[in-house]
Structure formats: C-alpha cells, structure tokens
Enzyme design. Structure first.
Site, PDB file in Angstrom:
ATOM      1  N   VAL A   1       4.701   1.011   0.932  1.00 56.65           N
ATOM      2  CA  VAL A   1       5.105  -0.103   1.787  1.00 56.65           C
ATOM      3  C   VAL A   1       5.118  -1.379   0.951  1.00 56.65           C
ATOM      4  O   VAL A   1       4.188  -1.633   0.187  1.00 56.65           O
ATOM      5  CB  VAL A   1       4.122  -0.282   2.970  1.00 56.65           C
ATOM      6  CG1 VAL A   1       4.639  -1.353   3.913  1.00 56.65           C
ATOM      7  CG2 VAL A   1       3.944   1.029   3.693  1.00 56.65           C
TER       8      VAL A   1
ATOM      9  N   GLY B   1       1.449   4.324   2.129  1.00 55.30           N
ATOM     10  CA  GLY B   1       1.197   4.988   3.405  1.00 55.30           C
ATOM     11  C   GLY B   1       1.468   6.462   3.287  1.00 55.30           C
ATOM     12  O   GLY B   1       1.888   6.964   2.246  1.00 55.30           O
TER      13      GLY B   1
ATOM     14  N   GLY C   1       0.828  -1.198   0.000  1.00 53.69           N
ATOM     15  CA  GLY C   1       0.000   0.000   0.000  1.00 53.69           C
ATOM     16  C   GLY C   1       0.859   1.242   0.000  1.00 53.69           C
ATOM     17  O   GLY C   1       2.088   1.179   0.030  1.00 53.69           O
TER      18      GLY C   1
ATOM     19  N   ASP D   1      -1.338  10.862  13.011  1.00 52.69           N
ATOM     20  CA  ASP D   1      -2.044  10.336  11.841  1.00 52.69           C
ATOM     21  C   ASP D   1      -2.709   9.006  12.181  1.00 52.69           C
ATOM     22  O   ASP D   1      -2.602   8.043  11.438  1.00 52.69           O
ATOM     23  CB  ASP D   1      -1.080  10.182  10.665  1.00 52.69           C
ATOM     24  CG  ASP D   1      -1.823  10.014   9.350  1.00 52.69           C
ATOM     25  OD1 ASP D   1      -3.027  10.345   9.303  1.00 52.69           O
ATOM     26  OD2 ASP D   1      -1.204   9.553   8.373  1.00 52.69           O
TER      27      ASP D   1
END
Ligand SMILES: *[C@@H]1O[C@H](CO)[C@@H](O)[C@H](O)[C@H]1NC(C)=O
Ligand SMILES: *[C@@H]1O[C@H](CO)[C@@H](O)[C@H](O)[C@H]1NC(C)=O
Ligand SMILES: *[C@@H]1O[C@H](CO)[C@@H](O)[C@H](O)[C@H]1NC(C)=O
Ligand SMILES: *[C@@H]1O[C@H](CO)[C@@H](O)[C@H](O)[C@H]1NC(C)=O
Ligand SMILES: *[C@@H]1O[C@H](CO)[C@@H](O)[C@H](O)[C@H]1NC(C)=O
Ligand SMILES: *[C@@H]1O[C@H](CO)[C@@H](O)[C@H](O)[C@H]1NC(C)=O
Length: 790
Positions: free
Chosen positions: A485, A480, A478, A596
């Site tokens: 990643v 990030g 994914g 976050d």
C-alpha cells in the site's frame, strides 16, 4: 589435460628407464671423459657423469655432425652441435683432444673444425660432458673451466644455459635456428635478449631484422609469450648485463628451441608459433613486428602452398636460388620483395634452395600433378577471380542477413505495436464497459442505503505514478495481505492510499469489475471507502481514502502510543468495528465475509474512528486461488478460527472469532501471539480463559488503561463477549448482531463461555493437521497461507 599428464608421466618413465639403462651401459666401461691424446670415434659415445646426456656423431641427410642429445629422448633433438656449418661428408669423424690441448674434429686426417684452440696446458686437461648437458674443457689441477659449450649455444636452451649478454665479459648468448628442419646449418632466425628502456625483451631477428618481440618483461613476464611459459624463466640482471635461464621443470627433457621457421618450442609445445607462416609485415599481432610493405604488395597478400609446378610458356626468365645456404623462408622473402615474382617452388627435399618465378600469371602453365606441396603462390585476396567471387558471395550473404534482420525487426515492432494497441484497446474497452455499467456512474450508483455514492473513478496509471511519486519507498505505507500500500497525493491535495494488488492472484478483468462495483457499493462509516481503481497491463490497483492515523495495531501494541487510547476510546473502537462488521455481514446484500480481520486491518481516521480495510478483497482473490497458490495471506495466524485454519471453512462465525481475538487484544493491549514467549503453552486467548476461569479476568486489562473502576463492568463484559466469540465450536459463537446487543445492553444476561479454541502455538496447528503442515492447506480450492500477525 589427461593426455598432457600421461605425456609427462611417459616422459618421467622414459627418462627413468633411459637413465637406468645408461647406468648399466656405463658400468661396462663407457667413456665419460677425454684426456689429452684420447679420441672419440664415430661409433663411440661420451656419456655425462649421471648418464643423462650423450655426445657423439650423428648424421642428417648423409652429412655428419658432432652433437649432444638427451639419452633416451624419442624426439632425438640435437641440443648442441659442434660443427653445424661444417658438416663431415663421410662417416669418418673423430673427436680428438690432442697433446697440445686442442679439441678438434678431424676427418680423413684433415681438421674439420677446432672446437677449442690450443690452451698450452696439457698435464691436467680433461674434456667431459657434465650432467647439465654442458660439454666442458677443464684444467683439473687449478679446477678451472677453460671452455664450455654453454657459452656457444646453437638452437637450444637448456636449464643452466644463459640467454642474454654480459657487457664486461663481452659475451652474448643467443640462439640461432637451423636452416631447415633437416639442415642444422645456421639459419635465418636468432633469438636474443635485448634491452628496452629500463627492462628487456626477447627478440627474434630474421637475417638481422627484428621479426618478433616478446614485449617488455614486466610483473607478468613477457606479454606475447604463452602464459604457462612465463614460469620457466629465471631472471638475472646487474649493471654488467642480464640473462634469463630456463628452470629445470619442462618435463623429462627440458629445453627450449628456436625452430627454423622462427617459432620457439618448449618442452610441452610451441611458445610462439608461425609454422608455415611468413611474417609479411602487415600483421602486428602476438608480437609479430610490422614493417614497411614493398610498394607492389598489399595488406592480405600471402603465400599459398600448392601441388605441382609452374611451366614457363613464354620463355621469360626464372631465377634459381638452389644453393645450400638459403631456406624456404628466405625464398619467400625474396619473392615478396620482388614485384614481378608470382611464386616459387622448392627444389630440394631438405628444405633449402628454391626456384623463383617471375613474370605475368598468363606466362605460366600449371601442372598440378604430384603430391608434394612444393609450389608457393602469392595470392591477393581481392584482386584474384576467386576472391571476386567470394566478395559477391559475401555481399549476397550480408544482404540476406540484413534483409532478414530488418524484416524480423520490423515485424517485431509491428507485433509489439499491435500487442500494445490490443492491450490499450482492451483496457479502453474495459474502462468504457466499466464506466458504462448501469451501476457505475455518478447518478446511478447508489449505495445500498439508497444514498447516492460518490464516483468510483478510474485513474490512469500515469496519474497514480505521479501521485505516489513512482511508488517510491518513502510513500509505502505497508505491505498488506493482498499487496503493498502506498500513500498518494492528488493534484487537488487529496490524500489517498493505493493498494497494488499482487499480480499473480488477481482474477480476470470482468470478475474484477463486478467485485469492484460490489465493493464500491459497500459503504459504511466504519468501512474504508474505495475511491477508484487503476488498471495497468496485468496490474490492478485500488484507490482508497487515506487514513492519517494508520492502523489500530500501530497504537495498540506500542508502549507509548497505547496511552492515547483510553478505555472509552477503546470501547468506541470495538463498537465501531462491530458496526462495520455487522454491515458487512448483514446489511450489505453481498454478505461480505472479511476473512482477515485483525488490528492492522482496522484503520483510524483523524478522530480515531475505526474503519475496516481490505474487506471484499478475499472475494476478488478467491476465484484465482487454485492457480495462485501463492504466499498471499487469506488469514492471519492468531486471528483465524479453528475451522478456517483446519478446513478452510469460512463463515461469518470465523469473522466473529477474529473479532473476539481483536476485542481481547484491545482490552489487554497485547497481541494474541505475544504471550507465547512468556509461557509457550498459552496464547492470549488461553491466558484470558485461564484468568476468566479463576475469576480474575480483570488482570487481563492493559496496564496503560490505569484505573477503570467505573468501567470495570463494561470491561469484564467485553472480555466475556470476547471469550464467547472465540469459542471452539462456531455454532456456540454469537452472531455479529448478537455481539452488538451484548455489548450495548449491560443488563442483557450473557451465556457462559465454553472452552475457547486457543492454539498453544504453531506446533499444535501443525500436529492437528494430520501430520502435515496446516499452515498451508488447500480446501475447497482455497489455499490458506498463515503468517504471523504483524
Ligand atoms: C671405435 O673405437 C672402438 C674402441 O677403440 C673400436 O672398438 C671401434 O672399432 C672403433 N670404431 C670405428 C668405426 O673405428
Ligand atoms: C671446483 O670448483 C667448483 C666451483 O668452481 C667447486 O664447486 C668444486 O668443489 C671445486 N672442486 C675441487 C676439486 O676443488
Ligand atoms: C647480441 O647478439 C644479437 C644477435 O646477434 C644482437 O642483436 C645484440 O645486439 C647483441 N647484444 C649485445 C649486447 O651485443
Ligand atoms: C658479467 O660478468 C662479470 C665478470 O665476470 C660478472 O661479475 C657479472 O656478474 C656478470 N653479469 C652478468 C649479468 O652476467
Ligand atoms: C647462394 O645464394 C645466395 C643468395 O643469392 C648467393 O648470395 C650466394 O652467392 C649463393 N652461393 C652459392 C655457393 O652459389
Ligand atoms: C640439401 O639438398 C640439396 C639438393 O638436394 C643439396 O645440394 C644440399 O647440399 C643439401 N644440404 C644439406 C645441408 O644437406
């Protein structure tokens, strides 16, 4: 382009003007045809019917010819000549169509040339110049053309004229150049259309020998003809023969002319040019035909035109070719083929005849006075002294060039190597420093809880490349907030997640190291563990333990997967996150503010235990944020506390806010932003708040949870705590430890939730932000970029 357009315009103007003028002249009884017995004297002109062309006598170098030209042509090109090889010596020519039907030129009572021999027909004969430029003799009663100048072309092709041949009528239409630019006599060159295989080509012959070819006609026309001229030809061919015709579109005075030097000139300029250039036979470019060189000549030998004259000092012979039937081109050919010839000189100013010089160079003295470039010298670029000198110069220049290039290349290599070594040394130094740091090895690195923690390893880039299969797209887990990643697999089978920190936003090595050590120390069961790092050039990578069950959002927001999360599991997850967050906020010395926190940053291990990812990264990125005003995410829309979004002020309370949102999401199984399609004015927080106020908060419950009667109290409590966490005022929000006790202690009374800070959408964020875009503001050197939650 402009000048060309102007030129064409000028041509149109002049042709228009000249035609008007001619029409005026014609109206006062100009001659437009000859009947038997009529005579055209040297001061009279025969006009074509429309006045476009004229026929009459003209002079060249004190010799007189009968010719046709365009009325008003400033270049005064002679398009056809009746007596090109038999000029009239005095201005006394007469064109006569006599009573026997013979069309002839006479001078001083003598016939110079019979243009059309007696036809025997007299009664209805007429000679006229048509408006195509064709001079014809016709039998008017039978309406039959007996003779036409178009069948006897000289050096020019006009629209309507043919260039080609007809085997049935045994006609062969070819152009023949003048001898020189001042002498209209038939010269050395002819232009003809000749068959080649199944098609045909234009051929220029020089004294009968092929000199230039256009290449075979194909779809694009003739290969060696300037492309714009391809459009000027019409092609007609049948079993009897073939010819091309010029289309009437070459400007005001369309024509195509074969020049005395073997070039073809069209209305707008040269089609093929070899001005002052002799085709030696060794060049075969642009259609120039190569031929066998004389034994004594070699590739590159050529004539140079120079001032002055040769003087023979040895008294050996010279050859004179000063007769009128030879052109300078012929002289070149003669000299070229004559091995003892060193050059020749022009002997007349009308471009005919020459004097050829034979012998050795030392036999001649050269007198370079005078302006006329009449001396043609054969030079050989390699044998002469000058050529030798230039050869040396070439060698020197080449040597210098090679030396410079080589030294440049070498120094480049050295510099590159030094740079690489520097980089490597720096990297090594850094790694040494990193590993040597007191807090950074096996035995000394202790967790904050005092327990020893595992190694924080530094991996080589090659190792990571292999592990992630060159960061292949299949391995990508994914994107990030701080970079993509990838999943990696170590040789021992261990699976890891590799986060490539986006290059632009990462701070320097020293700070990175410090942050990394701190992050490595922050260890908790609900935090994703950092295994190591990798530094390659400017790029930094963090290696994490791999979470096989992806992230919370993968389950929570998926209609079928969310079934796997029953209420107990969800509550465990909430507790786990709160524990991890508490550790970050309170028990780690760093006091890490995540900044976050969101569903996609909560990873799930094989037992679905939550682990917070990406903590501490905000710190790594922080230092550089002023210069890296990039699109890196430092907060995620929908999770951001209002004070963070508006002012960039972050505190543990902004993490609490995010956690509150997360709790509401976990209860409802919906994204905070997902409700906006249903009702634009409300997001999940607003929706929850409305339901809460109306006393039916349980409606927020995810349908997938089914009946939760036993746990409805707990569920309501979570919603309540969630609403407390998302209160507008940060001071009103509970701390993380308070959240944990609120959740854990069912008997603990909860304060009333105040109005939450719920955004009614992006519009409001923007309007709140003093007119400008709040989604990207810079406060305290912190740039916030807001993205939709994934
Ligand atoms: C040519 O013919 C015209 C008309 O007959 C005459 O006026 C003129 O003088 C002649 N010119 C010469 C040079 O004979
Ligand atoms: C003469 O013949 C041409 C074609 O050959 C034709 O166009 C023209 O009309 C004819 N003229 C007369 C007067 O018959
Ligand atoms: C036409 O004339 C040219 C030049 O004289 C010659 O090379 C060519 O073979 C002739 N073509 C035919 C078909 O006779
Ligand atoms: C050749 O001449 C014949 C007879 O006049 C004619 O029928 C034919 O069309 C001509 N062909 C060409 C290509 O000029
Ligand atoms: C002109 O020169 C040519 C070339 O050698 C020669 O054949 C010819 O006889 C000469 N003509 C006269 C009139 O001298
Ligand atoms: C060219 O000039 C030479 C020498 O002046 C002369 O003999 C010759 O006749 C001229 N040729 C023509 C066609 O005028």
């Amino acid at each position: 382009m402009v000048s060309l357009a102007n030129f064409i315009f000028f041509l149109i103007l002049t042709s228009f003007c000249s035609q008007t003028c001619i029409i005026n002249i014609l109206s006062v009884g100009a001659i437009s045809s000859l009947k038997p017995g009529d005579v055209l004297n040297n001061s009279q002109i025969l006009h074509s019917e429309g006045g476009k062309f004229q026929l009459g006598f003209f002079s060249k170098y004190e010799k007189y010819y009968l010719g046709i030209w365009y009325a008003g042509d400033l270049e005064d090109r002679k398009l056809w000549i009746a007596n090109q090889n038999v000029p009239i010596l005095y201005n006394s020519g007469l064109l006569t169509l006599d009573s026997t039907g013979t069309l002839k030129i006479t001078s001083g009572g003598r016939t110079v040339v019979n243009i059309v021999k007696s036809t025997g027909l007299t009664g209805s004969l007429v000679a006229r110049l048509q408006d195509s430029g064709n001079f014809v003799v016709q039998d008017e009663t039978r309406n039959k053309t007996l003779w036409q100048s178009f069948d006897h072309p000289t050096s020019c092709l006009l629209p309507g004229m043919k260039l080609g041949y007809n085997l049935t009528t045994r006609q062969n239409w070819t152009l023949t150049s003048w001898l020189s630019f001042s002498v209209p006599a038939s010269g050395a060159f002819t232009l003809s259309l000749e068959a080649i295989k199944d098609t045909f080509q234009l051929v220029i012959r020089r004294r009968g020998k092929v000199y230039w070819t256009s290449g075979a006609w194909n779809d694009q026309g003739f290969p060696f003809l300037n492309t714009i001229y391809q459009y000027y030809f019409n092609l007609v061919s049948d079993k009897d023969g073939m010819f091309i015709q010029l289309k009437d579109r070459l400007g005001g005075f369309p024509s195509l002319e074969l020049f005395p030097d073997g070039s073809i000139i069209g209305g707008h300029g040269p089609i093929f040019t070899r001005f002052n250039k002799f085709c030696y036979g060794y060049e075969s470019d642009d259609g120039c035909v190569s031929s066998q060189l004389p034994a004594c000549r070699k590739d590159g030998d050529n004539f140079e035109q120079k001032r002055g004259d040769f003087t023979d000092i040895s008294g050996t012979s010279t050859n004179y070719y000063d007769n009128a039937s030879i052109s300078l081109g012929d002289c070149m050919q003669k000299c070229w083929e004559l091995c003892s010839c060193i050059g020749f000189t022009a002997v007349s100013d009308n471009g005919t005849g020459c004097q050829i010089w034979k012998g050795k160079k030392r036999d001649f003295e050269i007198d370079e006075t005078g302006n006329a470039l009449q001396r043609y010298v054969l030079v050989s670029p390699k044998s002469s002294k000058g050529a030798g000198k230039s050869w040396i110069w070439i060698v020197i220049v080449v040597a210098i060039f090679i030396t410079l290039t080589l030294s440049g290349f070498i120094s480049y290599i050295i510099m590159r190597r030094r740079k690489l070594q520097d980089k490597k040394r720096k990297e090594e130094e850094y790694i040494r420093e990193l590993t040597a740091a007191a807090s950074f090895n096996n035995t000394n690195l202790k967790g904050e809880d005092g327990r020893e923690v595992q190694d924080l390893k530094i991996f080589s880039f090659g190792f990571i490349l292999v592990a992630t299969n060159n960061f292949s797209s299949e391995n990508k887990l994914g994107e990030g907030g701080f970079g993509p990643v990838y999943k990696g697999k170590f040789p021992d089978g261990r699976e890891v997640a590799v986060k490539r920190l986006s290059r632009t936003s990462v701070q320097g090595l020293v700070e990175f190291k410090n942050e990394l050590i701190l992050i490595a120390k922050v260890q908790h069961t609900n935090l994703v563990r950092v295994i190591g790092c990798c530094i390659h050039e400017d790029e930094k990578m963090l290696i994490y333990e791999y979470m096989p069950n992806k992230s919370l959002d993968f389950f929570l927001f998926d209609q079928s997967r969310k079934e796997l999360l029953d209420w107990n599991k969800r509550f465990e997850i909430i507790e786990g996150i709160s524990q991890g967050l508490l550790y970050l906020h309170k028990y780690s010395r760093m006091r890490v503010i995540h900044r976050d926190l969101k569903a996609s940053n909560v990873l799930l291990d094989e037992h679905m235990n939550p682990k917070i990812a990406d903590f501490g990264l905000a710190r790594i990125f922080k230092q550089n944020e002023t210069e890296a005003v990039t699109d890196r995410v430092v907060g995620t829309y929908g999770y951001m506390a209002p004070e963070f979004a508006m002012e960039g002020a972050f505190s543990i309370k902004s993490d609490v806010f995010s956690f509150g949102v997360l709790m509401l999401e976990i209860v409802s199984g919906r994204r905070n932003t997902s409700l906006q399609q249903v009702d634009r004015s409300l997001n999940l927080i607003g929706h929850a708040w409305e339901l809460w106020k109306e006393g039916c908060a349980l409606e927020l419950k995810d349908g997938a949870l089914g009946d939760v009667c036993d746990n409805s109290k707990q569920l309501l409590r979570v919603i309540h705590v969630g609403l407390l966490c998302v209160q507008e005022n940060a001071l009103d929000r509970p701390t993380t430890s308070e959240v944990i006790s609120m959740l854990g202690n069912e008997s603990m009374p909860l304060p009333d939730a105040k109005h939450p800070a719920f955004f009614t959408g992006r519009d409001e964020i923007e309007s709140n932000a003093s007119g400008t875009k709040a989604v990207r503001r810079s406060v305290n050197n912190l740039s916030i970029t807001v993205l939709e939650a994934r």
